[in-house]
Design an enzyme around this catalytic site. Structure first.
Site, short mmCIF file in Angstrom:
data_model
loop_
_atom_site.label_atom_id
_atom_site.label_comp_id
_atom_site.label_asym_id
_atom_site.label_seq_id
_atom_site.Cartn_x
_atom_site.Cartn_y
_atom_site.Cartn_z
N HIS A 561 0.82 -1.21 0.00
CA HIS A 561 0.00 0.00 0.00
C HIS A 561 0.86 1.26 0.00
O HIS A 561 0.54 2.24 0.66
CB HIS A 561 -0.92 0.01 1.22
CG HIS A 561 -1.98 -1.05 1.17
ND1 HIS A 561 -2.76 -1.37 2.26
CD2 HIS A 561 -2.38 -1.87 0.18
CE1 HIS A 561 -3.59 -2.35 1.93
NE2 HIS A 561 -3.39 -2.66 0.67
C1 LIG Z 1 0.32 -7.52 -4.79
C2 LIG Z 1 -0.58 -6.39 -4.42
C3 LIG Z 1 -1.74 -6.64 -3.67
C4 LIG Z 1 -2.59 -5.60 -3.31
N1 LIG Z 1 -3.78 -5.88 -2.72
C5 LIG Z 1 -4.69 -4.90 -2.57
C6 LIG Z 1 -6.01 -5.19 -2.18
O1 LIG Z 1 -6.40 -6.34 -2.02
N2 LIG Z 1 -6.88 -4.16 -1.99
C7 LIG Z 1 -6.50 -2.86 -2.18
O2 LIG Z 1 -7.31 -1.97 -1.96
N3 LIG Z 1 -5.26 -2.56 -2.58
C8 LIG Z 1 -4.37 -3.56 -2.82
N4 LIG Z 1 -3.13 -3.25 -3.31
C9 LIG Z 1 -2.80 -1.83 -3.53
C10 LIG Z 1 -3.49 -1.22 -4.75
O3 LIG Z 1 -3.61 -2.17 -5.78
C11 LIG Z 1 -2.71 0.01 -5.18
O4 LIG Z 1 -2.71 0.94 -4.12
C12 LIG Z 1 -3.31 0.70 -6.41
O5 LIG Z 1 -3.45 -0.22 -7.45
C13 LIG Z 1 -2.44 1.86 -6.84
O6 LIG Z 1 -2.96 2.45 -7.99
P1 LIG Z 1 -2.12 3.47 -8.86
O7 LIG Z 1 -3.01 3.93 -9.94
O8 LIG Z 1 -1.53 4.49 -7.96
O9 LIG Z 1 -0.88 2.64 -9.42
P2 LIG Z 1 -0.89 1.33 -10.37
O10 LIG Z 1 -2.20 0.66 -10.34
O11 LIG Z 1 0.31 0.56 -9.99
O12 LIG Z 1 -0.73 1.92 -11.83
C14 LIG Z 1 0.41 2.54 -12.35
C15 LIG Z 1 0.45 2.21 -13.84
O13 LIG Z 1 1.37 3.08 -14.50
C16 LIG Z 1 2.14 2.32 -15.41
N5 LIG Z 1 3.41 3.03 -15.58
C17 LIG Z 1 4.33 3.30 -14.65
N6 LIG Z 1 5.35 3.99 -15.18
C18 LIG Z 1 5.05 4.18 -16.48
C19 LIG Z 1 5.72 4.83 -17.56
N7 LIG Z 1 6.88 5.45 -17.37
N8 LIG Z 1 5.13 4.83 -18.78
C20 LIG Z 1 3.93 4.22 -18.96
N9 LIG Z 1 3.26 3.59 -17.99
C21 LIG Z 1 3.81 3.58 -16.76
C22 LIG Z 1 2.29 0.99 -14.73
O14 LIG Z 1 2.67 -0.03 -15.63
C23 LIG Z 1 0.93 0.79 -14.12
O15 LIG Z 1 0.03 0.17 -15.00
C24 LIG Z 1 -2.26 -4.27 -3.66
C25 LIG Z 1 -1.11 -4.01 -4.41
C26 LIG Z 1 -0.27 -5.05 -4.81
C27 LIG Z 1 0.93 -4.73 -5.63
#
Ligand SMILES: Cc1cc2nc3c(=O)[nH]c(=O)nc-3n(C[C@H](O)[C@H](O)[C@H](O)COP(=O)(O)OP(=O)(O)OC[C@H]3O[C@@H](n4cnc5c(N)ncnc54)[C@H](O)[C@@H]3O)c2cc1C
Ligand SMILES: *[C@@H]1O[C@H](CO)[C@@H](O)[C@H](O)[C@H]1NC(C)=O
Ligand SMILES: *[C@@H]1O[C@H](CO)[C@@H](O)[C@H](O)[C@H]1NC(C)=O
Ligand SMILES: *[C@@H]1O[C@H](CO)[C@@H](O)[C@H](O)[C@H]1NC(C)=O
Ligand SMILES: *[C@@H]1O[C@H](CO)[C@@H](O)[C@H](O)[C@H]1NC(C)=O
Ligand SMILES: *[C@@H]1O[C@H](CO)[C@@H](O)[C@H](O)[C@H]1NC(C)=O
Ligand SMILES: *[C@@H]1O[C@H](CO)[C@@H](O)[C@H](O)[C@H]1NC(C)=O
Length: 626
Positions: A561
């Site tokens: 997280h």
């Molecule tokens: C293993 C795991 C289990 C989890 N379990 C839970 C759960 O059960 N419940 C819950 O609420 N939360 C859970 N979480 C946390 C939750 O999934 C994250 O907090 C949330 O997905 C974050 O969203 P985000 O949009 O910030 O980042 P992300 O969803 O990680 O998205 C970032 C995206 O940007 C892309 N990206 C990055 N850099 C670049 C670049 N330079 N060029 C192009 N694309 C790029 C990446 O490939 C990715 O697709 C978990 C996380 C993990 C890793």
């Protein structure tokens, strides 16, 4: 009914299949028999590079939990063009199956590791914690545990009190609701939930009976069993997930597939952004586009209105720094021309650190003798067979529809103020007998420790495990560049347990488990703590605080997280990276919208809050340009 005539084989192959064979068979049968999962006609197609426009109104970097929401919402206005760049490919079919999340990361991941530490992850190779994040359309929502939790009201009221207008609980609740299509019948009439959004929320389809014992033990300890996303958070609950018909509902499935036919939305997969382009115009600095790589070529795409950074809490601060936006000294040290001095970029890092794999052995009680003995709990290794595949493929049911975590609790240790409905620990209750060994493998605990702890919890032994994590850590970490090469992962320093209070609260959660173990419901199961010890901590009594502190230092687990590395805050907070409208301080036409903007971590899992942030962010963008 036989499935490809495999029933006889099932009998013969009663043993668990090797994981690769199991996944291959599951995948093959899904392709043949489950068009609902293949979902060919709705899947997102990557735009070909020949069809790229020179400029779009909005350029979104990252198609993860937040980016997918933005891609949909901003392209709702057919007069706006939207370009969404995602470094990874589309989701694989296997990631739809909840069970798979517990045993295997299907899609490609950013395989991050923390910097070696002398204080945590001591049981892991080179004292580094493993940190997978989704590198796939849908981002981490494609490999997460799907748990749907919004956090505590006070979290958001606190964000607002820090000078972020419009982020108090009452103001953010509509943005949680607008996404949601709640399908659990016990929640549809709740004022806290909503039907008809893109993101379906359901209870996991398959829960072994032991989950009910967990909930009953909560009641016996004076907790309510209720909706932990509702009026009060403190309490126990079944696990609800971002699920559709029992299968994973990632943000790619929820938000991008319904928008995939829109002419004004271009999604470019396997497209890696290396830099945000900023020009100086008089005294102002303006983001005007991005530089990205696809295959062997580099492209520049311009943004008429805005660039929106949604690369997640690790990559968003990294990309800002690579683009010259970050702490001046650090950028100079990395030979990056300073575009804008922003000392907070990469700082203020927070994460939920936990104690995992705490295992209780149980015996099936006489009252559930009518269940097959081996079905009080689920053994995730044993069910890796053709029977489970068949049940899933043919019947849309069975244990492949389960997650290791069957129940959730928000509880108070002695450090929490019990009258405030602001619990300090979350428990994830796993009904998988072999969860210890699964977790040890998922977190790369060394095999000596994993064997010592779990080697005889196999076969017919039934057990449950608990994963406790600290909701409001005081420790703060950071993310820094290792070089100015966009391909190189940044240095990740979570600083778990830097503040000793964090460890004290976490260790105190074990006292709660002890009490739970003595409830009538747990006594019926003859629940007893696994006496096997972590080898490096064997000098301590297993019931002592010292033992569990040592355990936490060695088998340090994160719930993934990580947040707050580009925190939101007013201009007079020098560490704030974005303002309350998520605009980067000091740079025009650039916003950060993802988990990194949280001023501080929320008291719950972070996926739903990130989706909420994106819904609210999209709404603010639309208002600002109307
Ligand atoms: C293993 C795991 C289990 C989890 N379990 C839970 C759960 O059960 N419940 C819950 O609420 N939360 C859970 N979480 C946390 C939750 O999934 C994250 O907090 C949330 O997905 C974050 O969203 P985000 O949009 O910030 O980042 P992300 O969803 O990680 O998205 C970032 C995206 O940007 C892309 N990206 C990055 N850099 C670049 C670049 N330079 N060029 C192009 N694309 C790029 C990446 O490939 C990715 O697709 C978990 C996380 C993990 C890793
Ligand atoms: C798009 O533009 C057309 C023509 O200018 C206009 O009629 C229409 O209302 C616009 N649509 C939206 C959603 O703003
Ligand atoms: C499918 O479900 C039915 C009814 O619940 C059950 O009788 C049957 O055994 C199931 N089939 C498989 C393959 O699990
Ligand atoms: C707990 O919170 C209540 C209400 O906010 C407050 O009145 C009380 O003093 C707090 N108790 C402790 C022990 O801090
Ligand atoms: C539960 O929520 C209600 C409504 O938000 C609130 O008035 C009440 O104080 C809460 N109960 C507890 C125990 O915090
Ligand atoms: C595993 O072995 C330990 C040490 O011999 C023993 O105390 C424990 O009861 C065993 N556990 C099970 C489930 O057999
Ligand atoms: C920052 O400004 C806000 C008003 O926007 C004010 O309430 C707050 O006290 C200020 N904080 C500091 C540290 O100056």
């Amino acid at each position: 009914m036989t499935l490809l005539g495999l029933t006889a084989a099932t009998r013969i192959l009663d043993k668990p299949l090797p994981i690769k064979v199991f996944l291959m068979m599951l995948g093959t049968l899904i392709v043949i028999k489950r068009p609902d999962i293949v979902d060919k006609k709705n899947r997102v197609q990557s735009v070909s590079t020949q069809k790229l426009l020179a400029q779009y109104d909005y350029v979104i970097i990252g198609g993860g939990s937040a980016g997918a929401v933005l891609g949909n919402r901003l392209s709702e206005d057919e007069n706006c063009t939207v370009f969404l760049l995602e470094a990874g490919a589309d989701e694989e079919i296997l990631s739809d199956v909840p069970y798979v999340a517990s045993v295997y990361h299907t899609s490609s991941v950013w395989d991050f590791k923390t910097e070696p530490s002398s204080n945590y992850c001591l049981g892991m190779n080179n004292h580094q914690c493993d940190w997978p994040r989704g590198k796939v359309l849908g981002g981490s929502s494609v490999l997460n545990a799907m748990i749907y939790i919004r956090g505590n009201k006070r979290d958001y009221d606190s964000w607002a009190a820090l000078g972020n207008e419009g982020w108090d609980y009452e103001s953010v609740l509509p943005y949680f609701k607008v996404s949601e299509d709640v399908r659990a019948k016990e929640l549809v009439d709740s004022l806290y939930h909503h039907k008809g959004g893109y993101l379906t929320v359901e209870r996991f389809k398959y829960n072994p009976p032991i989950v009910d014992y967990f909930l009953d033990s909560g009641k016996e300890l004076g907790y309510k069993v209720h909706d932990i996303n509702g009026a009060n958070q403190t309490g126990f609950s079944y696990t609800y997930g971002t699920l559709r018909d029992g299968l994973r509902c990632s943000t790619a499935k929820a938000f991008l597939r319904p928008a995939s036919k829109r002419k004004n939305l271009h999604v470019s997969l396997k497209s890696f952004v290396e830099k945000i382009l900023v020009k100086e115009d008089g005294t102002s600095k303006i983001a005007y586009g991005v530089l990205f790589r696809k295959g062997w070529r580099r492209y520049v795409i311009k943004a008429k209105r805005e660039v929106i950074l949604s690369a997640g809490s690790i990559k968003s601060p990294q990309l800002l720094m690579l683009s010259g936006i970050g702490p001046r000294d650090h950028l100079e040290e990395m030979n990056i021309p300073v575009v804008h001095h922003a000392p907070g970029v990469g700082q203020n890092f927070q994460d939920h650190v936990g104690l995992a794999g705490i295992t209780y052995i149980v015996d099936p009680p006489p009252e559930i003798a009518h269940y097959e003995r081996n079905k009080l709990t689920t053994n995730f290794t044993e069910i890796r067979n053709l029977e489970s595949i068949q049940e899933m493929i043919q019947n849309s049911s069975g244990p492949l529809y389960s997650l290791v975590n069957g129940g959730i609790a928000f509880i108070n240790t002695k450090y929490a103020n019990k009258t405030n409905d602001y619990p300090d620990i979350e428990l994830m209750f796993s009904a998988a007998s072999d969860n210890g060994i699964l977790i040890a493998s998922a977190y790369a605990l060394n095999s000596k420790a994993a064997t010592a702890l779990y080697n005889n919890i196999t076969g017919d032994v039934q057990a449950f495990t608990i994963f406790a994590f600290l909701l409001r850590p005081r420790s703060r970490g950071f993310i820094k560049l290792k070089s100015n090469d966009p391909k190189e992962a940044p240095a990740i320093v979570p600083n778990y347990f830097q503040d000793p209070h964090d460890l004290q609260v976490l260790v105190e959660s074990v006292r709660f488990m002890e009490k739970m173990g003595r409830t009538p419901s747990m006594r019926k199961l003859n629940a007893r703590l696994n006496p096997n010890k972590m080898p490096e901590c064997s000098q301590f009594d297993i019931l002592s605080d010292e033992y569990w502190a040592c355990y936490a230092h060695h088998f340090t687990t994160t719930v993934h997280h990580s947040v707050s590395t580009c925190k939101m805050g007013p201009i007079n907070d020098s560490y704030a990276v974005v303002d309350a409208r998520l605009r980067v301080h000091g740079i025009a036409r650039l916003r950060v919208i993802d988990a990194s903007i949280m001023p501080h971590i929320v008291s719950g899992n972070t996926n739903a809050p990130t989706i909420m942030i994106a819904e609210k962010g999209a709404d603010m963008i639309k208002k600002d340009w109307s």
